[in-house]
Design a protein around this motif. Structure first.
Motif, PDB file in Angstrom:
ATOM      1  N   PRO A 119       0.828  11.786   5.119  1.00  0.00           N
ATOM      2  CA  PRO A 119      -0.437  11.188   4.679  1.00  0.00           C
ATOM      3  C   PRO A 119      -0.573  11.230   3.163  1.00  0.00           C
ATOM      4  O   PRO A 119      -0.057  12.158   2.510  1.00  0.00           O
ATOM      5  CB  PRO A 119      -1.494  12.056   5.363  1.00  0.00           C
ATOM      6  CG  PRO A 119      -0.798  12.595   6.572  1.00  0.00           C
ATOM      7  CD  PRO A 119       0.620  12.827   6.136  1.00  0.00           C
ATOM      8  N   PRO A 120      -1.267  10.265   2.575  1.00  0.00           N
ATOM      9  CA  PRO A 120      -1.394  10.205   1.101  1.00  0.00           C
ATOM     10  C   PRO A 120      -1.997  11.462   0.483  1.00  0.00           C
ATOM     11  O   PRO A 120      -1.602  11.871  -0.602  1.00  0.00           O
ATOM     12  CB  PRO A 120      -2.293   8.989   0.878  1.00  0.00           C
ATOM     13  CG  PRO A 120      -2.124   8.166   2.106  1.00  0.00           C
ATOM     14  CD  PRO A 120      -1.881   9.106   3.219  1.00  0.00           C
ATOM     15  N   HIS A 121      -2.957  12.050   1.148  1.00  0.00           N
ATOM     16  CA  HIS A 121      -3.583  13.280   0.641  1.00  0.00           C
ATOM     17  C   HIS A 121      -3.177  14.452   1.530  1.00  0.00           C
ATOM     18  O   HIS A 121      -4.029  15.193   2.043  1.00  0.00           O
ATOM     19  CB  HIS A 121      -5.111  13.117   0.586  1.00  0.00           C
ATOM     20  CG  HIS A 121      -5.549  12.045  -0.360  1.00  0.00           C
ATOM     21  ND1 HIS A 121      -5.567  12.205  -1.724  1.00  0.00           N
ATOM     22  CD2 HIS A 121      -5.952  10.770  -0.133  1.00  0.00           C
ATOM     23  CE1 HIS A 121      -5.981  11.096  -2.304  1.00  0.00           C
ATOM     24  NE2 HIS A 121      -6.218  10.208  -1.361  1.00  0.00           N
ATOM     25  N   PHE A 122      -1.897  14.606   1.674  1.00  0.00           N
ATOM     26  CA  PHE A 122      -1.347  15.618   2.580  1.00  0.00           C
ATOM     27  C   PHE A 122      -1.747  17.030   2.160  1.00  0.00           C
ATOM     28  O   PHE A 122      -1.655  17.402   0.988  1.00  0.00           O
ATOM     29  CB  PHE A 122       0.175  15.490   2.587  1.00  0.00           C
ATOM     30  CG  PHE A 122       0.878  16.560   3.367  1.00  0.00           C
ATOM     31  CD1 PHE A 122       0.768  16.621   4.743  1.00  0.00           C
ATOM     32  CD2 PHE A 122       1.652  17.516   2.714  1.00  0.00           C
ATOM     33  CE1 PHE A 122       1.417  17.609   5.470  1.00  0.00           C
ATOM     34  CE2 PHE A 122       2.313  18.504   3.423  1.00  0.00           C
ATOM     35  CZ  PHE A 122       2.184  18.553   4.806  1.00  0.00           C
ATOM     36  N   ASP A 123      -2.179  17.792   3.142  1.00  0.00           N
ATOM     37  CA  ASP A 123      -2.543  19.202   2.936  1.00  0.00           C
ATOM     38  C   ASP A 123      -1.671  20.046   3.859  1.00  0.00           C
ATOM     39  O   ASP A 123      -1.836  20.001   5.090  1.00  0.00           O
ATOM     40  CB  ASP A 123      -4.019  19.414   3.267  1.00  0.00           C
ATOM     41  CG  ASP A 123      -4.470  20.854   3.048  1.00  0.00           C
ATOM     42  OD1 ASP A 123      -3.609  21.729   2.780  1.00  0.00           O
ATOM     43  OD2 ASP A 123      -5.683  21.105   3.170  1.00  0.00           O
ATOM     44  N   PRO A 124      -0.722  20.800   3.311  1.00  0.00           N
ATOM     45  CA  PRO A 124       0.191  21.578   4.164  1.00  0.00           C
ATOM     46  C   PRO A 124      -0.499  22.654   4.991  1.00  0.00           C
ATOM     47  O   PRO A 124       0.107  23.210   5.910  1.00  0.00           O
ATOM     48  CB  PRO A 124       1.165  22.194   3.159  1.00  0.00           C
ATOM     49  CG  PRO A 124       0.427  22.227   1.868  1.00  0.00           C
ATOM     50  CD  PRO A 124      -0.458  21.030   1.881  1.00  0.00           C
ATOM     51  N   MET A 175      -1.574  -2.048  -6.061  1.00  0.00           N
ATOM     52  CA  MET A 175      -0.803  -0.811  -5.927  1.00  0.00           C
ATOM     53  C   MET A 175      -1.296   0.275  -6.863  1.00  0.00           C
ATOM     54  O   MET A 175      -1.276   1.462  -6.528  1.00  0.00           O
ATOM     55  CB  MET A 175       0.679  -1.097  -6.183  1.00  0.00           C
ATOM     56  CG  MET A 175       1.368  -1.900  -5.092  1.00  0.00           C
ATOM     57  SD  MET A 175       1.470  -1.002  -3.526  1.00  0.00           S
ATOM     58  CE  MET A 175       2.624   0.292  -3.956  1.00  0.00           C
ATOM     59  N   ASP A 176      -1.752  -0.116  -8.046  1.00  0.00           N
ATOM     60  CA  ASP A 176      -2.240   0.872  -9.014  1.00  0.00           C
ATOM     61  C   ASP A 176      -3.470   1.615  -8.516  1.00  0.00           C
ATOM     62  O   ASP A 176      -3.797   2.700  -9.021  1.00  0.00           O
ATOM     63  CB  ASP A 176      -2.561   0.187 -10.345  1.00  0.00           C
ATOM     64  CG  ASP A 176      -1.306  -0.130 -11.148  1.00  0.00           C
ATOM     65  OD1 ASP A 176      -0.227   0.344 -10.770  1.00  0.00           O
ATOM     66  OD2 ASP A 176      -1.412  -0.857 -12.157  1.00  0.00           O
ATOM     67  N   LYS A 177      -4.175   1.038  -7.540  1.00  0.00           N
ATOM     68  CA  LYS A 177      -5.390   1.660  -7.020  1.00  0.00           C
ATOM     69  C   LYS A 177      -5.155   2.425  -5.719  1.00  0.00           C
ATOM     70  O   LYS A 177      -6.092   3.012  -5.176  1.00  0.00           O
ATOM     71  CB  LYS A 177      -6.474   0.592  -6.790  1.00  0.00           C
ATOM     72  CG  LYS A 177      -6.982  -0.055  -8.068  1.00  0.00           C
ATOM     73  CD  LYS A 177      -7.722   0.965  -8.929  1.00  0.00           C
ATOM     74  CE  LYS A 177      -8.228   0.321 -10.214  1.00  0.00           C
ATOM     75  NZ  LYS A 177      -8.957   1.285 -11.045  1.00  0.00           N
ATOM     76  N   LEU A 178      -3.918   2.396  -5.229  1.00  0.00           N
ATOM     77  CA  LEU A 178      -3.609   3.052  -3.956  1.00  0.00           C
ATOM     78  C   LEU A 178      -2.759   4.292  -4.166  1.00  0.00           C
ATOM     79  O   LEU A 178      -1.909   4.329  -5.053  1.00  0.00           O
ATOM     80  CB  LEU A 178      -2.859   2.085  -3.036  1.00  0.00           C
ATOM     81  CG  LEU A 178      -3.621   0.870  -2.516  1.00  0.00           C
ATOM     82  CD1 LEU A 178      -2.689  -0.028  -1.730  1.00  0.00           C
ATOM     83  CD2 LEU A 178      -4.803   1.292  -1.659  1.00  0.00           C
ATOM     84  N   LYS A 179      -2.967   5.269  -3.320  1.00  0.00           N
ATOM     85  CA  LYS A 179      -2.112   6.454  -3.301  1.00  0.00           C
ATOM     86  C   LYS A 179      -1.220   6.353  -2.074  1.00  0.00           C
ATOM     87  O   LYS A 179      -1.706   6.202  -0.957  1.00  0.00           O
ATOM     88  CB  LYS A 179      -2.928   7.737  -3.257  1.00  0.00           C
ATOM     89  CG  LYS A 179      -2.057   9.005  -3.258  1.00  0.00           C
ATOM     90  CD  LYS A 179      -2.900  10.261  -3.349  1.00  0.00           C
ATOM     91  CE  LYS A 179      -2.030  11.511  -3.308  1.00  0.00           C
ATOM     92  NZ  LYS A 179      -1.032  11.556  -4.406  1.00  0.00           N
ATOM     93  N   MET A 180       0.085   6.447  -2.292  1.00  0.00           N
ATOM     94  CA  MET A 180       1.036   6.370  -1.206  1.00  0.00           C
ATOM     95  C   MET A 180       1.466   7.761  -0.758  1.00  0.00           C
ATOM     96  O   MET A 180       1.518   8.704  -1.554  1.00  0.00           O
ATOM     97  CB  MET A 180       2.267   5.568  -1.639  1.00  0.00           C
ATOM     98  CG  MET A 180       1.979   4.114  -1.924  1.00  0.00           C
ATOM     99  SD  MET A 180       1.515   3.227  -0.426  1.00  0.00           S
ATOM    100  CE  MET A 180       0.921   1.678  -1.117  1.00  0.00           C
ATOM    101  N   GLY A 181       1.757   7.877   0.530  1.00  0.00           N
ATOM    102  CA  GLY A 181       2.231   9.140   1.060  1.00  0.00           C
ATOM    103  C   GLY A 181       3.683   9.391   0.703  1.00  0.00           C
ATOM    104  O   GLY A 181       4.459   8.456   0.479  1.00  0.00           O
ATOM    105  N   LYS A 182       4.051  10.654   0.656  1.00  0.00           N
ATOM    106  CA  LYS A 182       5.432  11.040   0.352  1.00  0.00           C
ATOM    107  C   LYS A 182       6.367  10.564   1.460  1.00  0.00           C
ATOM    108  O   LYS A 182       6.074  10.688   2.643  1.00  0.00           O
ATOM    109  CB  LYS A 182       5.507  12.559   0.208  1.00  0.00           C
ATOM    110  CG  LYS A 182       6.925  13.101  -0.003  1.00  0.00           C
ATOM    111  CD  LYS A 182       6.920  14.624   0.000  1.00  0.00           C
ATOM    112  CE  LYS A 182       8.329  15.182  -0.085  1.00  0.00           C
ATOM    113  NZ  LYS A 182       8.319  16.670  -0.028  1.00  0.00           N
ATOM    114  N   VAL A 183       7.513  10.008   1.047  1.00  0.00           N
ATOM    115  CA  VAL A 183       8.568   9.608   1.977  1.00  0.00           C
ATOM    116  C   VAL A 183       9.737  10.564   1.790  1.00  0.00           C
ATOM    117  O   VAL A 183      10.288  10.670   0.695  1.00  0.00           O
ATOM    118  CB  VAL A 183       9.014   8.149   1.731  1.00  0.00           C
ATOM    119  CG1 VAL A 183      10.161   7.784   2.667  1.00  0.00           C
ATOM    120  CG2 VAL A 183       7.837   7.192   1.924  1.00  0.00           C
TER     121      VAL A 183
END
Length: 689
Positions: free
Chosen positions: A447-452, A419-427
């Motif tokens: 998405p984890p690297h969400f770009d609005p 988990m420390d190596k993963l980026k999670m998306g906003k919930v």
């Protein structure tokens, strides 16, 4: 060996020496988001058992080998004031953990002798010895509180198979049935029944065992999902309470009327404690002071999604009461407080599963925890509670919970290295207006690297059940973070028919499959599709079970081509066929309304005429992926074949992913990874144009 590989992976991740890779159609690149392979590399925690003193907790951790296509589970012990120790190191699975009441031994199940038997070891894993040697193995066990006996569960053959009937035909391969309920969920009836046995116990050995259900053609625990939680010793060690549905064939298939039975060790008599209570009565548990017995109870026969209540009986006089009568929520996973004055359990409230405390005498109900998470189980510890917790953004870990404040602290870190190596998306939690003027809670996962400033395709997630929960669950198949990691925005509505919003909201789906719940889906996706970063021209609908049915139904009502892709896993396609081929008939009787041949049943006739997806295939206009397992007996795989064949015959682009060795779920590692790859290949091809 493969288990060691995954532990090495975790160590490398923790040291920063391992780069996570994500494979995409365009190539492969370093990244920090979820992939199917990473999802299957998590250690999966479970089988939590707090020690009798409340100072330690034992639990199992399973690691899956994709190469070997199987899992291996070892046992760990955590000192709540100190370190954690792995106490088994074998290629087999150790499971079914039970602390001996004196806390000096840990019993467990293992097949290392050739069949599943009870084993016992010291708390540090030493002095490991086999206790039982039961022909055919056992399925579970429990020590009596005074440690003079154990009970265990064993399969007993009571029905004649084809070779018993025709012994001169030893190579015949057939079944001869005279009643229904010959198969259930994922397996055919094997002519055996789960029975409870009692035997004298001394350290490391047991005496002759007695079947407390001799010649009874019933199961305790109940098949297919019942476990040792459905059986318990009383405090005095002279009686056993157990759950059983004492019906057979057609009666069994059309009823949910299980009861709580009390067996006396001394006089070998059995008493039905819930006579006249017509719904599910399950999982009896005795209070520490020996005065009460509590159990989970549903009121109505044939309704598997009825409100789950807590009933408490005073053993001295047999008086019983519903201590949750004035509460509009369901509760499960019951455990008594040490003072016998209250019971803790888990209840779904507004799409999260929280811990509650129920006062037995005062009928007061207090919410203990409050957050964006799901508690899955809870037990009493010396200074608080120990609970298993997940969320849409985190796999299961164990937490210590303060009973007064509800604050929790993680006591395990099984998944932390990955988990420390993963980026999670906003919930994100949103409330959406429904077509009938109500509010619907919708989870949106980014998405984890969400770009609005970008436009993302979106997936409408359709939940199964139909009364399943869209709470903060973590799934190893329908994993929202996995979907989001593939650059999709996920829309997961708590449509009509889901728990956590009062019983009325939950019941507004029965006999109305194509009604308000479908409008709720559309309200959710249309609302989110208006957001500037959602590509409203590339929307998909995905789901399993009732969710798979929902996909088929939406495909036939796809006005203005709202959806450009559909994925249905084990969905109902043809109601007539479903009624005639499923197994638990109470389900279709309640939810669809009854049989298709009952022309005087207005509710049933409406379901068959207006809600069966096969009636609307003329309107199919977008590509569809159909997934089904051959061992799915709840919704037989011919439903998926019917949908796929129909799509092809009508010229609709379609794919059919068929698993000969899977059931209603996909449980094997390589099948699970294949499922994910086909799932996203299909979506990318149709929604990322």
């Amino acid at each position: 060996m493969r288990r060691i590989h995954y532990r090495l992976l975790c160590s490398l991740l923790a040291c920063g020496l391992f780069s996570i890779h994500i494979a995409k159609a365009q190539g492969q690149q370093d990244n920090d988001v979820m992939t199917p392979e990473i999802l299957w590399s998590f250690g999966r925690i479970g089988d939590m058992q707090v020690s009798p003193t409340g100072e330690r907790v034992a639990y199992g951790v399973s690691y899956y080998s994709v190469k070997d296509n199987k899992a291996s589970r070892d046992i760990y012990v955590k000192d709540l004031n100190g370190d954690v120790q792995q106490i088994t190191h074998t290629p087999e699975n150790e499971f079914g953990i039970q602390w001996r009441p004196d806390g000096k031994k840990i019993g467990y199940l293992s097949s290392k002798s050739g069949s599943v038997q009870m084993w016992e070891m010291d708390v540090n894993g030493s002095d490991n010895k086999q206790v039982t040697d039961i022909d055919g193995g056992i399925q579970g066990f429990k020590y009596s509180p005074n440690m003079k006996r154990i009970l265990f569960v064993k399969s007993v053959k009571l029905d004649a198979d084809i070779h018993d009937l025709y012994p001169d035909l030893p190579k015949a391969n057939a079944r001869l049935e005279t009643d229904i309920m010959y198969r259930h969920w994922d397996r055919w009836h094997d002519y055996t029944y789960n029975h409870i046995f009692v035997a004298a116990y001394t350290t490391g050995t047991i005496g002759a065992a007695t079947d407390i259900m001799p010649n009874e053609r019933y199961d305790a625990p109940m098949k297919p999902f019942g476990g040792i939680e459905e059986i318990n010793w009383n405090t005095e060690s002279n009686a056993i309470a157990y759950t059983c549905k004492k019906l057979v064939g057609k009666e069994y298939a059309t009823s949910t009327n299980s009861d709580i039975y009390l067996y006396s060790i001394e006089d070998k008599t059995t008493k039905n404690l819930t006579e006249g209570m017509m719904g599910y009565d399950k999982s009896p548990t005795f209070s520490p002071n020996g005065k009460y017995i509590a159990w989970s109870s549903m009121e109505r026969d044939g309704y598997e999604a009825d409100k789950n209540r807590i009933f408490v009986m005073t053993l001295k006089n047999g008086k019983k009461k519903d201590v949750t009568a004035l509460w509009d929520q369901s509760i499960h996973g019951l455990v008594w407080a040490n003072d016998s004055k209250s019971i803790y359990g888990i209840s779904d409230i507004h799409a999260t599963d929280e811990i509650y405390q129920v006062s037995v005498k005062k009928n007061n109900i207090r919410r203990v925890t409050n957050g964006i998470h799901n508690y899955q189980s809870v037990q009493i510890a010396k200074d608080g509670l120990i609970a298993q917790r997940v969320s849409m953004s985190a796999p299961a870990e164990l937490y210590k919970v303060n009973t007064k404040t509800g604050q929790d602290v993680a006591i395990t870190e099984v998944t932390k290295p990955i988990m420390d190596k993963l980026k999670m998306g906003k919930v994100e939690k949103r409330w959406v207006n429904t077509t009938d003027g109500k509010k619907e809670l919708v989870w949106v996962i980014y998405p984890p690297h969400f770009d609005p400033n970008k436009k993302y395709p979106a997936l409408l997630y359709c939940q199964g059940g139909p009364q399943g929960t869209v709470s903060q669950f973590w799934s190893y198949r329908w994993n929202f973070q996995m979907m989001a990691a593939n650059d999709y925005i996920i829309v997961a509505p708590n449509r009509r028919g889901l728990p956590g919003f009062g019983q009325k909201w939950c019941e507004e789906i029965s006999k109305d499959y194509g009604g308000q719940c479908m409008d709720d889906y559309i309200s959710a996706i249309d609302s989110i599709a208006k957001l500037p970063y959602v590509d409203e021209n590339n929307l998909g609908a995905v789901g399993a079970s009732f969710g798979g049915y929902s996909v088929y139904y939406l495909a036939g009502h796809n006005q203005n081509k709202r959806f450009n892709a559909f994925i249905s896993h084990c969905g109902i396609f043809n109601f007539d066929q479903m009624y005639s081929t499923t197994e638990e008939m109470f389900f279709v009787n309640w939810d669809i309304g009854g049989p298709y041949w009952d022309k005087n049943n207005a509710a049933a006739q409406k379901s068959y005429k207006e809600f069966s997806p096969h009636k609307f295939v003329d309107n199919w206009n977008s590509p569809i992926l159909v997934i089904h397992g051959a061992k799915d007996f709840r919704i037989p795989y011919t439903q998926g074949m019917g949908a796929f064949n129909t799509a092809i015959m009508k010229g609709v682009p379609a794919e059919f992913l068929y698993f000969p060795d899977e059931c209603h779920w996909v449980l094997k590692p390589q099948n699970g990874i294949l499922w994910q790859r086909v799932f996203f290949n299909f979506l990318d091809k149709n929604l990322k144009k």
